[in-house]
Each structure stands twice: as structure tokens, then as C-alpha cells.
Design a protein around this motif. Sequence first.
Motif, PDB file in Angstrom:
ATOM      1  N   VAL A 284      13.288  -0.235   9.753  1.00 33.64           N
ATOM      2  CA  VAL A 284      13.256  -0.675   8.360  1.00 33.64           C
ATOM      3  C   VAL A 284      13.195  -2.193   8.365  1.00 33.64           C
ATOM      4  O   VAL A 284      14.077  -2.857   8.907  1.00 33.64           O
ATOM      5  N   GLU A 285      12.120  -2.723   7.799  1.00 34.47           N
ATOM      6  CA  GLU A 285      11.923  -4.170   7.759  1.00 34.47           C
ATOM      7  C   GLU A 285      12.996  -4.833   6.897  1.00 34.47           C
ATOM      8  O   GLU A 285      13.332  -4.351   5.812  1.00 34.47           O
ATOM      9  N   LYS A 286      13.537  -5.935   7.385  1.00 37.26           N
ATOM     10  CA  LYS A 286      14.522  -6.680   6.608  1.00 37.26           C
ATOM     11  C   LYS A 286      13.838  -7.429   5.462  1.00 37.26           C
ATOM     12  O   LYS A 286      12.672  -7.791   5.551  1.00 37.26           O
TER      13      LYS A 286
ATOM     14  N   GLU B 237       4.841   1.533   5.591  1.00 32.62           N
ATOM     15  CA  GLU B 237       4.504   2.746   6.341  1.00 32.62           C
ATOM     16  C   GLU B 237       5.738   3.615   6.547  1.00 32.62           C
ATOM     17  O   GLU B 237       5.679   4.844   6.435  1.00 32.62           O
ATOM     18  N   PHE B 238       6.859   2.964   6.838  1.00 28.89           N
ATOM     19  CA  PHE B 238       8.108   3.712   7.010  1.00 28.89           C
ATOM     20  C   PHE B 238       8.484   4.427   5.714  1.00 28.89           C
ATOM     21  O   PHE B 238       8.921   5.579   5.717  1.00 28.89           O
ATOM     22  N   MET B 239       8.296   3.738   4.594  1.00 26.77           N
ATOM     23  CA  MET B 239       8.620   4.314   3.290  1.00 26.77           C
ATOM     24  C   MET B 239       7.774   5.562   3.031  1.00 26.77           C
ATOM     25  O   MET B 239       8.270   6.590   2.559  1.00 26.77           O
ATOM     26  N   LEU B 240       6.495   5.484   3.380  1.00 24.98           N
ATOM     27  CA  LEU B 240       5.606   6.629   3.192  1.00 24.98           C
ATOM     28  C   LEU B 240       5.983   7.774   4.135  1.00 24.98           C
ATOM     29  O   LEU B 240       5.946   8.946   3.755  1.00 24.98           O
ATOM     30  N   ASN B 241       6.358   7.435   5.354  1.00 21.01           N
ATOM     31  CA  ASN B 241       6.739   8.471   6.319  1.00 21.01           C
ATOM     32  C   ASN B 241       7.993   9.221   5.892  1.00 21.01           C
ATOM     33  O   ASN B 241       8.187  10.384   6.259  1.00 21.01           O
TER      34      ASN B 241
ATOM     35  N   ASP C 139      -0.314  12.946  -0.795  1.00 20.10           N
ATOM     36  CA  ASP C 139      -1.405  13.066   0.181  1.00 20.10           C
ATOM     37  C   ASP C 139      -0.963  12.612   1.566  1.00 20.10           C
ATOM     38  O   ASP C 139      -1.341  13.201   2.580  1.00 20.10           O
ATOM     39  N   TRP C 140      -0.171  11.550   1.619  1.00 16.32           N
ATOM     40  CA  TRP C 140       0.325  11.054   2.910  1.00 16.32           C
ATOM     41  C   TRP C 140       1.192  12.123   3.586  1.00 16.32           C
ATOM     42  O   TRP C 140       1.055  12.385   4.783  1.00 16.32           O
TER      43      TRP C 140
ATOM     44  N   ASP D  88      -1.840   9.689  10.432  1.00 10.92           N
ATOM     45  CA  ASP D  88      -3.044   9.516  11.258  1.00 10.92           C
ATOM     46  C   ASP D  88      -4.324   9.604  10.441  1.00 10.92           C
ATOM     47  O   ASP D  88      -5.393   9.209  10.918  1.00 10.92           O
ATOM     48  N   ASN D  89      -4.234  10.125   9.229  1.00 15.10           N
ATOM     49  CA  ASN D  89      -5.411  10.238   8.369  1.00 15.10           C
ATOM     50  C   ASN D  89      -5.467   9.134   7.315  1.00 15.10           C
ATOM     51  O   ASN D  89      -6.191   9.250   6.325  1.00 15.10           O
ATOM     52  N   PHE D  90      -4.699   8.077   7.548  1.00 10.57           N
ATOM     53  CA  PHE D  90      -4.717   6.929   6.643  1.00 10.57           C
ATOM     54  C   PHE D  90      -4.904   5.643   7.448  1.00 10.57           C
ATOM     55  O   PHE D  90      -4.446   5.539   8.588  1.00 10.57           O
TER      56      PHE D  90
END
Length: 366
Positions: free
Chosen positions: A32-34, A294-298, A310-311, A317-319
Motif C-alpha cells: 500500500v503506497e504511503k 492497482e492494489f486498490m483494484l486488486n 471488469d477488473w 493481466d487483461n488491463f
Amino acid sequence: MNMSLDYPVEVIEKGYSEENRHYCCLLCGDEVEKGVIYPVGDVFFEDWRYMEHHIEKAHGSVFELLLSGGKDQTGLSDQQTKLLFLIYEGKTDKEIQKELKIGSMSTIRNHRFSLRKKEKQAKTLLVLMNLLKQRQEVITEEPDNDGTIEKSFEPPAELARYFSKEDGRLKTLRLKEQEKDQLLATIALFFNAKKVYTESEINVILEPIFEDYMLLRREMVDRGVLTRNTEGSEYRLYCKNENGDGEEMDFKKEMKLKAKEEKPSYGIFQIKNVKNGKLFVSSTPNFKTLNGLEFMLNTGGHSNKELQTDWSEHGKDNFEIEILETIDEKDWRGTNKKKILEKQLDKWLEVIKPYGENGYNSLKKV
């Protein structure tokens, strides 16, 4: 699920470690980015709180995960493991007696006493191991006749996952930039700033750390940790004082200062769904926060529900995440960053039109 235990007790209790620019989950390695605020539904979490949210949602309780490690990890019998779990759940002694089918309450009290005894034994062992480690450091860090420091290599705890548990060697050099700097800073401690090394002497030091020691040696030279003469016959540890009589470099400190001096780049980016070609266009005040995005989407926490759906369905891998424009402040003198980003984002939205079937953005209400 295995949890990394190569950390201080207080870090393991939380389930995540704090690095220079991010928090790292000890259970899965997600970061998680600070400095980023993470939206989850209608709630906004600070960086560290979002990591706690991730651990809770993705992994559950740190207590339960540690307890599930079995006797090899905890040293507890099956009965003691069940007892601890029930105590953690808030069960009374009477409820525990009934659930474990224990004959009397005194048996439970004996179990509690045994657990307290184990706790004291564990504390004693921790102190003994710390004292032993300190003693070994005093013995092994005595310089030999040629000034080389002899000691066994111990990777930083936060990089332990990159090292083999069998032989202790580094498994790969494909590390993130910050992690690689930290690794090389640790390796630099093996060298004496006043000594001139031959290539073979360098290899002797590096070979126990990484099988491809020649690649590691080149990496140290390329990144300025070691300097090499034009013939390639002499190597030195990079030293601030060119006359060689200065102190060994504080590589970690230099990296931190460098990071502070670097201004974060910012601008416009897009996320493309390669399955259907749909785009999401947005701006960021710091491109380094794209890791947090990206972490938030994961973890299912993005505020754009259609993009998130969709994510989650197609997988990361499809984005593709692509930077569309890096803004040069020289062209925008006297304009604050927020207004610059708003203006440039509007321009890109007008060009790309990522709306409806073409994208995930929503048209602004007039």
C-alpha cells in the motif's frame, strides 16, 4: 497461508511492515503506497488503515493465521491450540470445558498455567537469542589482517522473502528499485572503504550471497556502490572522500536523501481493458501512486464500480496502465498543480472520449 516471521514481534502482531514509501502485507506481499487516500465504498481510509482493512478482508485475523501454523510453528499441542482459539473468541471456562469435553474446571486452569509458563519460556528464549546474536556480531566483525570484514550475510527482514530458506542465497535480482538499493546497502557493509579489492576478492565475498555473483558485481558497479578502474583490476567501495580515508558510505542514507530531493512526476494516465478496448482516463499528482491504484483494484476498493467489476472479472493481466502525459511545470509557471491536472485531464477526455461503450468515465454534469 505462510506468514513471514522474520520481523520484530510488534510488526508481526500488526501483520504488515512499514517501509520507506509503502506498507507491506506480511501474508501476501501486497503493498500500500504511503500518502494515498483509499476509498472503500463511501469510506476513505488513510494508507496504514487501508492496509489493516486489506488484512482483515483478505486474510482475517493475524491471531488465527498464526495459530493455524501448526505445532512446528507454535510449539503448541492440539489441545492447547484449541484452548487458545476459544479464549480468543471470548469463551468462558465453563463454555470451554463443555466444548473441549474436559472433565473439570481445574484442568482448564492447569492449561492456562501451562500457557503462561510457555510465554515466559518464549520470552527467555528471545532474550537468549538476542544476546547470542549480539555476542556473535562482536566476534565475527573483527577485521582480519587485510581489513576485510568477515561475517555471515543476513538479509534485511523485509527482503527475506527473496532469499532461499535452504541455503540462504538470494533467489533473484529482479527487485523493485527501492528494495535493490536496500539490498546493495546491506552488501556494502561487507567491504572496507580503505581497501582496494581484486575482482577475485569481490567474487569471494559475493558468491555466497548470490549464485550469479558476476551479475551482482556488475549491478553494484552500475549503481555506484563499487567503483572500478578502467582495466577492471581494482575495485573500491564508493566513498564520499576521494582520498579514501573517509568513513564507509551510508548508502541507505544517501538513497533516502536522493528520494527527498526528487520531485514526484505527475500527469494523466489511462487504464485500458484489452478484452473490450474500454478506457478509463484520470490524473494523478504523483505517478508513484499508480501502485496504490492497482492494489486498490486488486482488492475491490476502486470507486469506479464499472471498472472495478471488469477488473475483478477479467483480472489485472487483461488491463494495461499507460501514462499519457507527464506534465512539465516549466510550461505552467504560476499555475498550481491541481488546476494544471484539471485542465489537462479535460483535454484528454475531449480527445479520447472514454464514455459509454468506449470507456468507464462519466460525462460531467453541466
